[in-house]
Design an enzyme around this catalytic site. Structure first.
Site, mmCIF file in Angstrom:
data_model
loop_
_atom_site.group_PDB
_atom_site.id
_atom_site.type_symbol
_atom_site.label_atom_id
_atom_site.label_comp_id
_atom_site.label_asym_id
_atom_site.label_seq_id
_atom_site.Cartn_x
_atom_site.Cartn_y
_atom_site.Cartn_z
ATOM 1 N N HIS A 135 -4.445 -3.838 2.831
ATOM 2 C CA HIS A 135 -4.471 -4.904 3.839
ATOM 3 C C HIS A 135 -5.010 -6.196 3.237
ATOM 4 C CE1 HIS A 135 -4.984 -1.507 6.947
ATOM 5 N NE2 HIS A 135 -3.770 -1.998 7.124
ATOM 6 N N LYS A 166 -2.924 4.764 19.795
ATOM 7 C CA LYS A 166 -2.973 5.408 18.483
ATOM 8 C C LYS A 166 -4.263 6.211 18.298
ATOM 9 C CE LYS A 166 -0.168 2.719 15.258
ATOM 10 N NZ LYS A 166 -0.214 1.925 14.027
ATOM 11 N N ARG A 213 4.976 -0.762 2.044
ATOM 12 C CA ARG A 213 4.590 0.128 0.950
ATOM 13 C C ARG A 213 5.791 0.885 0.412
ATOM 14 N NH1 ARG A 213 0.369 1.695 4.971
ATOM 15 N NH2 ARG A 213 2.097 2.963 5.625
ATOM 16 N N SER A 245 -4.038 3.556 6.168
ATOM 17 C CA SER A 245 -5.266 3.821 6.924
ATOM 18 C C SER A 245 -5.313 5.250 7.441
ATOM 19 C CB SER A 245 -5.385 2.842 8.094
ATOM 20 O OG SER A 245 -5.586 1.538 7.638
#
Length: 168
Positions: free
Chosen positions: A18, A42, A97, A135
């Site tokens: 990040h 989430k 990514r 994460s």
């Protein structure tokens, strides 16, 4: 007219990936807003307030160049495009990514463009050394007692250890 960029995310927790994207994005706009999504659906490990504080602390510690954007960090809980419109962002930054990220992000861009064609989305690839950092995986490794110090800053690592407890 100032160029305002938005880098939205859950940042649960903020990772070196990040921060790499923040460093790249802040070179492309005058003002960069890091929007920390409440995203309670989430089931985040950290509260919105904790995540905002964590990101602010990490941003404050980042070196900046003379042409880097000013960076602010704030929470949001509305539809991303409504938030982008409210802060008058012209561009949304997203980190990528892998190919799997692109597929999801491509769908999001199509929906966002349907809502507001004036706001562009720019994909930024994290540096190769940060490509695998997610994460979700950082939390899983930390929860099971693994070492995540190569994926997060020392302060975030300490926060994860405090949250999960040190595993002997």
């Amino acid at each position: 007219m100032k160029r305002i960029g938005l880098y939205p995310g859950t940042f649960d927790p903020v990772t070196l990936g990040h921060l790499d994207v923040v460093g790249r994005a802040r070179k492309l706009v005058d003002d960069l807003v890091i929007g920390v999504a409440a995203n309670e659906g989430k089931g985040p490990l950290f509260s919105t307030e904790e995540r905002v504080a964590m990101v602010r602390e990490e941003i404050a510690a980042m070196p900046s160049g003379p042409n880097d954007a000013t960076v602010t960090v704030e929470p949001f809980s509305e539809l991303l495009m409504f938030y982008a419109q409210r802060i008058e962002a012209q561009v949304i930054f997203r980190g990528l990514r892998a190919v799997s990220d692109f597929e999801y992000e491509f769908q999001m861009v199509c929906m966002n463009r349907a809502l507001d064609k004036q706001i562009e989305t720019v994909f930024l690839m994290a540096d190769v050394e940060h490509q695998a950092i997610a994460s979700r995986l950082v939390k899983e490794i930390a929860r099971l007692g693994g070492d995540v110090s190569t994926f997060v800053t020392p302060k975030v690592n300490e926060t994860l250890i405090e949250r999960y407890g040190a595993v002997e």
